[in-house]
Write a protein that holds these residues in place. Structure first.
Motif, PDB file in Angstrom:
ATOM      1  N   LEU A 110      -3.835  -0.237  -9.135  1.00 17.66           N
ATOM      2  CA  LEU A 110      -4.717  -1.256  -8.578  1.00 17.66           C
ATOM      3  C   LEU A 110      -3.851  -2.174  -7.719  1.00 17.66           C
ATOM      4  O   LEU A 110      -2.790  -2.627  -8.176  1.00 17.66           O
ATOM      5  CB  LEU A 110      -5.389  -2.078  -9.692  1.00 17.66           C
ATOM      6  CG  LEU A 110      -6.748  -1.565 -10.165  1.00 17.66           C
ATOM      7  CD1 LEU A 110      -6.616  -0.215 -10.845  1.00 17.66           C
ATOM      8  CD2 LEU A 110      -7.413  -2.566 -11.112  1.00 17.66           C
ATOM      9  N   ARG A 129       0.838  -1.202   0.000  1.00 15.08           N
ATOM     10  CA  ARG A 129       0.000   0.000   0.000  1.00 15.08           C
ATOM     11  C   ARG A 129       0.880   1.262   0.000  1.00 15.08           C
ATOM     12  O   ARG A 129       0.606   2.215  -0.716  1.00 15.08           O
ATOM     13  CB  ARG A 129      -0.883  -0.043   1.253  1.00 15.08           C
ATOM     14  CG  ARG A 129      -1.686   1.169   1.507  1.00 15.08           C
ATOM     15  CD  ARG A 129      -3.093   0.952   1.014  1.00 15.08           C
ATOM     16  NE  ARG A 129      -3.810   2.215   0.937  1.00 15.08           N
ATOM     17  CZ  ARG A 129      -5.052   2.339   0.564  1.00 15.08           C
ATOM     18  NH1 ARG A 129      -5.728   1.288   0.174  1.00 15.08           N
ATOM     19  NH2 ARG A 129      -5.633   3.492   0.521  1.00 15.08           N
ATOM     20  N   ASP A 132      -7.491  10.239  -4.473  1.00 18.08           N
ATOM     21  CA  ASP A 132      -7.620   9.499  -3.218  1.00 18.08           C
ATOM     22  C   ASP A 132      -6.517   9.826  -2.223  1.00 18.08           C
ATOM     23  O   ASP A 132      -6.571   9.411  -1.062  1.00 18.08           O
ATOM     24  CB  ASP A 132      -7.565   7.980  -3.494  1.00 18.08           C
ATOM     25  CG  ASP A 132      -8.671   7.519  -4.418  1.00 18.08           C
ATOM     26  OD1 ASP A 132      -9.785   8.060  -4.273  1.00 18.08           O
ATOM     27  OD2 ASP A 132      -8.419   6.673  -5.286  1.00 18.08           O
ATOM     28  N   GLU A 169       0.832   4.147  -2.927  1.00 19.37           N
ATOM     29  CA  GLU A 169       0.580   5.581  -2.710  1.00 19.37           C
ATOM     30  C   GLU A 169       1.733   6.414  -3.273  1.00 19.37           C
ATOM     31  O   GLU A 169       1.517   7.458  -3.901  1.00 19.37           O
ATOM     32  CB  GLU A 169       0.404   5.864  -1.213  1.00 19.37           C
ATOM     33  CG  GLU A 169      -0.925   5.326  -0.715  1.00 19.37           C
ATOM     34  CD  GLU A 169      -1.153   5.545   0.779  1.00 19.37           C
ATOM     35  OE1 GLU A 169      -0.280   6.136   1.441  1.00 19.37           O
ATOM     36  OE2 GLU A 169      -2.209   5.099   1.263  1.00 19.37           O
ATOM     37  N   THR A 186      -3.616  -5.649  -6.436  1.00 20.10           N
ATOM     38  CA  THR A 186      -4.292  -6.907  -6.795  1.00 20.10           C
ATOM     39  C   THR A 186      -3.648  -8.094  -6.070  1.00 20.10           C
ATOM     40  O   THR A 186      -2.495  -8.035  -5.647  1.00 20.10           O
ATOM     41  CB  THR A 186      -4.267  -7.151  -8.322  1.00 20.10           C
ATOM     42  OG1 THR A 186      -2.932  -7.473  -8.723  1.00 20.10           O
ATOM     43  CG2 THR A 186      -4.773  -5.941  -9.090  1.00 20.10           C
ATOM     44  N   HIS A 195      -7.740  -5.504  -4.274  1.00 24.10           N
ATOM     45  CA  HIS A 195      -7.833  -5.066  -2.873  1.00 24.10           C
ATOM     46  C   HIS A 195      -8.223  -3.594  -2.787  1.00 24.10           C
ATOM     47  O   HIS A 195      -8.939  -3.195  -1.875  1.00 24.10           O
ATOM     48  CB  HIS A 195      -6.503  -5.294  -2.156  1.00 24.10           C
ATOM     49  CG  HIS A 195      -6.169  -6.755  -1.965  1.00 24.10           C
ATOM     50  ND1 HIS A 195      -6.291  -7.404  -0.769  1.00 24.10           N
ATOM     51  CD2 HIS A 195      -5.741  -7.692  -2.831  1.00 24.10           C
ATOM     52  CE1 HIS A 195      -5.947  -8.678  -0.896  1.00 24.10           C
ATOM     53  NE2 HIS A 195      -5.597  -8.874  -2.150  1.00 24.10           N
ATOM     54  N   ALA A 196      -7.733  -2.785  -3.718  1.00 26.68           N
ATOM     55  CA  ALA A 196      -8.049  -1.342  -3.688  1.00 26.68           C
ATOM     56  C   ALA A 196      -7.611  -0.702  -4.998  1.00 26.68           C
ATOM     57  O   ALA A 196      -6.759  -1.245  -5.714  1.00 26.68           O
ATOM     58  CB  ALA A 196      -7.325  -0.664  -2.533  1.00 26.68           C
ATOM     59  N   THR A 197      -8.216   0.433  -5.301  1.00 29.64           N
ATOM     60  CA  THR A 197      -7.780   1.251  -6.439  1.00 29.64           C
ATOM     61  C   THR A 197      -7.387   2.609  -5.894  1.00 29.64           C
ATOM     62  O   THR A 197      -8.120   3.196  -5.100  1.00 29.64           O
ATOM     63  CB  THR A 197      -8.927   1.402  -7.466  1.00 29.64           C
ATOM     64  OG1 THR A 197      -9.316   0.103  -7.894  1.00 29.64           O
ATOM     65  CG2 THR A 197      -8.489   2.211  -8.676  1.00 29.64           C
ATOM     66  N   LEU A 198      -6.226   3.084  -6.284  1.00 27.70           N
ATOM     67  CA  LEU A 198      -5.732   4.384  -5.788  1.00 27.70           C
ATOM     68  C   LEU A 198      -5.523   5.328  -6.941  1.00 27.70           C
ATOM     69  O   LEU A 198      -4.785   5.024  -7.878  1.00 27.70           O
ATOM     70  CB  LEU A 198      -4.374   4.188  -5.107  1.00 27.70           C
ATOM     71  CG  LEU A 198      -4.348   3.674  -3.683  1.00 27.70           C
ATOM     72  CD1 LEU A 198      -2.911   3.558  -3.221  1.00 27.70           C
ATOM     73  CD2 LEU A 198      -5.103   4.621  -2.760  1.00 27.70           C
ATOM     74  N   CYS A 226      -2.321   5.783 -11.878  1.00 29.51           N
ATOM     75  CA  CYS A 226      -3.107   5.219 -10.784  1.00 29.51           C
ATOM     76  C   CYS A 226      -2.684   3.773 -10.568  1.00 29.51           C
ATOM     77  O   CYS A 226      -1.931   3.201 -11.371  1.00 29.51           O
ATOM     78  CB  CYS A 226      -4.594   5.370 -11.039  1.00 29.51           C
ATOM     79  SG  CYS A 226      -5.126   4.466 -12.436  1.00 29.51           S
TER      80      CYS A 226
END
Ligand code: URA
Length: 443
Positions: A237, A217, A441, A221, A239, A434-437, A235
């Motif tokens: 993802l 993470r 964001d 970022e 995964t 798990h997330a998209t940044l 951006c």
């Protein structure tokens, strides 16, 4: 300014500006700075970190240390964009995604790498195809990016040359695990390809480059902030890599799987879902689609019409491979002479896979390199890998080994038995994304 004065500043916790970083990266690229100073610089950054502005400046210095591709003279009718991944096992996303996005109107100049450690490399996979040239003349690469919309090739010596030396020294000075150095290394190379949009796939889990979800993470970022800071819409993802993405791993096996997906099959697979999520984000971020629904329509049309497969075939032919690969894959792609199933020895639910161990199993079979420069056996690998959560009975296969001979198959079978953990309770497989940044964001 003397190089040692720049190193001293960083060593003492001060910040470096673009001019200082250009001096160091330029000196690394032209050979005027020696390995001792490169090592000291890397260690000073490793120990003291970099603020965002410095990390952006370092990324730009690496990007500009060699040729930076420009596409404006070719007057494309669509955006220049790409995807890059931190690397995984059974991760053949690039082979499917590049042609798929090209079929939606994008131009994808994809400069890819070889296998690193336990992870596979896109170039090694493509070299399973007889005749495929990963180092074509520049004019061929540019023509394919314009006319076909995609070309996947290897890095030339003139692209971000500072990174090659810096990475080599980091590798032997215990300075790889530094977020600003990792981001500048990855993005410096990618942004030298003249991209307007970049979607990064940062892996999370037992086969990921970063050791913990928190570290993945943090890297994600930093990539978004630094990529956007350097002028490319970026951006990420996050995964899942707690199991191989495809149910196979190994060079030729993964090309077979790419052709299957591009042929419109396997839409229930994790590989398809992750590839589609990345493609959707690429279309939206680059303006090729107005929203998720629009992206879905375009992606469905490109795949179901056969256009994505057509782009892949044209790319392969344009780079020296056979024009009828898709029709006669079994004729062209090499297969291993020996297969052996590794079977479950108890009843239970598959609750964990040591994905890294599976990747190393492929290397041990000869499908990856122990040392830089080793030849690769494109035939070998793993298939039929059981997914997390599956209920297994004794005798059911955990995976199938494809080997050059029986001794190799037996040795890898022994080792990989310990990579699967079966338990009595049912298990929920982890989420795929798990997330998209995105830039918005970030706080
Ligand atoms: N991959 C890269 O290209 N560079 C790094 O520093 C780490 C992974």
């Amino acid at each position: 300014m003397l190089t040692q004065e720049i190193i001293r500043r960083k060593r003492d916790g001060q910040t470096l500006d673009r001019k200082m970083l250009d001096l160091v990266m330029g000196g690394i690229a032209d050979g005027s700075i020696g390995d001792a100073q490169i090592g000291a610089f890397a260690m000073a950054v490793y120990l003291n970190g970099m603020n965002r502005d410095e990390a952006v400046a370092l990324t730009e210095s690496i990007r500009d240390s060699g040729q930076v591709m420009r596409w404006d003279d070719l007057a494309f009718d669509g955006p220049v964009l790409d995807k890059h991944s931190t690397g995984g096992v059974g991760d053949l996303v690039s082979l499917v995604l590049g042609p798929w996005v090209a079929a939606c109107g994008g131009h994808v100049p994809m400069v890819s790498g070889r296998g690193l450690g336990h992870t596979g490399g896109t170039l090694d996979k493509l070299e399973s195809i007889p005749g495929y040239d990963v180092t074509p003349p520049d004019a061929v690469f540019r023509r394919l990016v314009k006319e076909v919309g995609v070309a996947i090739i290897g890095q030339t010596g003139s692209l971000a040359p500072a990174d090659k030396r810096l990475y080599g020294v980091r590798d032997v000075t215990a300075t790889v695990e530094s977020i600003p150095l990792i981001v500048a290394s990855i993005l410096g190379k990618k942004l030298a390809c003249g991209l307007e949009t970049l979607v990064m796939d940062v892996k999370v889990g037992s086969g990921a480059f970063m050791p913990t979800p928190e570290a993945s993470r943090e890297l994600a970022e930093a990539i978004v902030a630094i990529g956007c800071g350097a002028g490319t819409r970026t951006c990420v993802l996050l995964t899942d890599m707690n199991q191989p993405l495809a149910d196979c791993a190994g060079n030729s096996l993964e090309v077979f799987e790419a052709l299957r997906l591009l042929g419109g099959h396997g839409k229930e697979s994790r590989l398809y879902q992750v590839t589609r999520s990345l493609a959707q984000e690429m279309l939206i971020q680059s303006g090729l689609a107005s929203d998720a629904g629009d992206a879905d329509k375009r992606l469905d049309r490109a795949l179901d019409s056969g256009e994505a497969l057509e782009r892949f075939s044209r790319m392969v032919q344009g780079l020296g491979g056979p024009g009828d690969l898709a029709e006669r894959a079994g004729h062209y792609l090499p297969t291993a002479p020996v297969t052996l199933d590794l079977e479950a020895d108890r009843t239970g639910f598959l609750r964990a896979i040591d994905t890294r161990a599976l990747g190393l199993g492929v290397v041990e079979l000869g499908g990856g390199r122990r040392n830089a420069g080793d030849a690769i056996d494109h035939r070998v690998g793993l298939s039929h890998i059981a997914p997390l959560g599956q209920h297994l009975e004794p005798g059911q296969p955990l995976l199938r080994i494809h080997a050059a001979d029986r001794a190799d198959a037996d040795a890898v079978s022994q080792r990989l038995r310990h990579a699967f953990d079966l338990g009595d309770a049912p298990v929920e497989p982890p989420p795929l994304v798990h997330a998209t940044l995105r830039q918005e964001d970030l706080s």
